[in-house]
Design an enzyme around this catalytic site. Structure first.
Site, PDB file in Angstrom:
ATOM      1  N   ASP A   7       0.816  -1.213   0.000  1.00  0.00           N
ATOM      2  CA  ASP A   7       0.000   0.000   0.000  1.00  0.00           C
ATOM      3  C   ASP A   7       0.852   1.267   0.000  1.00  0.00           C
ATOM      4  O   ASP A   7       2.072   1.229   0.229  1.00  0.00           O
ATOM      5  CB  ASP A   7      -0.918   0.021   1.218  1.00  0.00           C
ATOM      6  N   LYS A  33      -3.423   3.744  -2.409  1.00  0.00           N
ATOM      7  CA  LYS A  33      -4.727   4.399  -2.442  1.00  0.00           C
ATOM      8  C   LYS A  33      -4.617   5.759  -1.768  1.00  0.00           C
ATOM      9  O   LYS A  33      -4.085   5.878  -0.676  1.00  0.00           O
ATOM     10  CB  LYS A  33      -5.778   3.570  -1.700  1.00  0.00           C
ATOM     11  N   MET A  91      -9.064   9.045   9.863  1.00  0.00           N
ATOM     12  CA  MET A  91      -9.645   9.590   8.619  1.00  0.00           C
ATOM     13  C   MET A  91     -10.722  10.633   8.895  1.00  0.00           C
ATOM     14  O   MET A  91     -11.764  10.652   8.253  1.00  0.00           O
ATOM     15  CB  MET A  91     -10.232   8.436   7.775  1.00  0.00           C
TER      16      MET A  91
END
Length: 254
Positions: free
Chosen positions: A34, A56, A169
């Site tokens: 990732d 991502k 987040m």
């Protein structure tokens, strides 16, 4: 038939990778990694191992999750040892469970290798213990950004009363998070901290209060990836902060 290892690499500091995680990298024929995985970890890969980037970013995925799932199954069915490197812990906001479900349905052998999640490590590097006998013994890990169908499942009336709240987040939804906590009785004077790029050389910690979250984020130009900690434990930051990362002179606090 091969095998897949779903490995948590920790929040950024490459030295936080587990010994088992290192072994999984060394044995892999294929490594899918990732965006938040430190490239230094790839030095453990054996010669000839295939490296597949699956990074991502918010609103931009270089490889769709469904494609990643299919790649894991395909490589394993080719008889290869596959190591999937994921930032933090695979089962904490890492979509590792979805990948494991896909592998189970395809009858592919797999193992989960836990990693240190950012919600624990970033506060620790900032000198913020998530529990403390004087300040609190309960913790909530909350996703600041969730799927629309899960929005109503977040019980803010319960979350607001937990001693220490750790938000992943959450930068894009600060106003909503602040509104919900204040609505359900959390004191506006509750200490809060933003920890940007936790455990890395770019780590930066900015302390604020619940009522000033948005103003502070704007002033200090806080952006992802960042962890938000809300609770009285933030008071200990000034006392036991030990990590001294690179200090960017553009910022007023380092």
């Amino acid at each position: 038939m091969g095998k897949v290892y779903l490995v948590g690499t920790g929040p950024g500091d490459p030295e936080l990778l587990t010994v088992k995680g290192v072994r999984c990298i060394q044995e892999a024929d294929v490594i899918l990694y990732d965006r938040l995985v430190d490239p230094m970890l790839l030095q453990y890969a054996k010669q000839g191992a295939e490296l597949v980037y699956c990074g991502k970013k918010p609103r931009h995925h270089s490889v769709a999750q469904e494609t990643i799932n299919q790649l894991l199954v395909r490589y394993a069915k080719e008889g290869k040892v596959v190591t999937r490197l994921k930032g933090g812990d695979p089962f904490i906001y890492g979509r590792g469970a979805e990948e494991a479900e896909t592998l189970a349905k395809a009858q592919v052998a797999f193992e989960i290798v836990p990693g240190i999640t950012a919600g624990i490590a970033a506060p620790a590097y900032a000198g913020i213990p998530l529990t403390h006998r004087r300040y609190g013994s309960t913790i909530a890990f909350v996703a600041g950004h969730v799927c629309e169908e899960n929005e109503e499942k977040l019980k803010w009336e319960h979350i607001a009363n937990i001693d220490t709240i750790v938000v992943y987040m959450g930068i894009r939804r600060l106003a909503y998070i602040q509104q919900q906590l204040l609505r359900y009785g959390r004191s506006p004077h509750t200490p809060a901290a933003f920890i940007f790029q936790g455990t890395t050389e770019q780590q930066r910690t900015v302390v604020s209060t619940l009522e000033n979250l948005i103003k502070t984020a704007q002033k200090e130009r806080i952006q992802n990836p960042a962890i938000i900690v809300i609770g009285d434990v933030v008071r200990l930051h000034e006392t036991i902060s030990w990590f001294r990362p690179y200090c960017n002179p553009l910022y007023s606090q380092c």
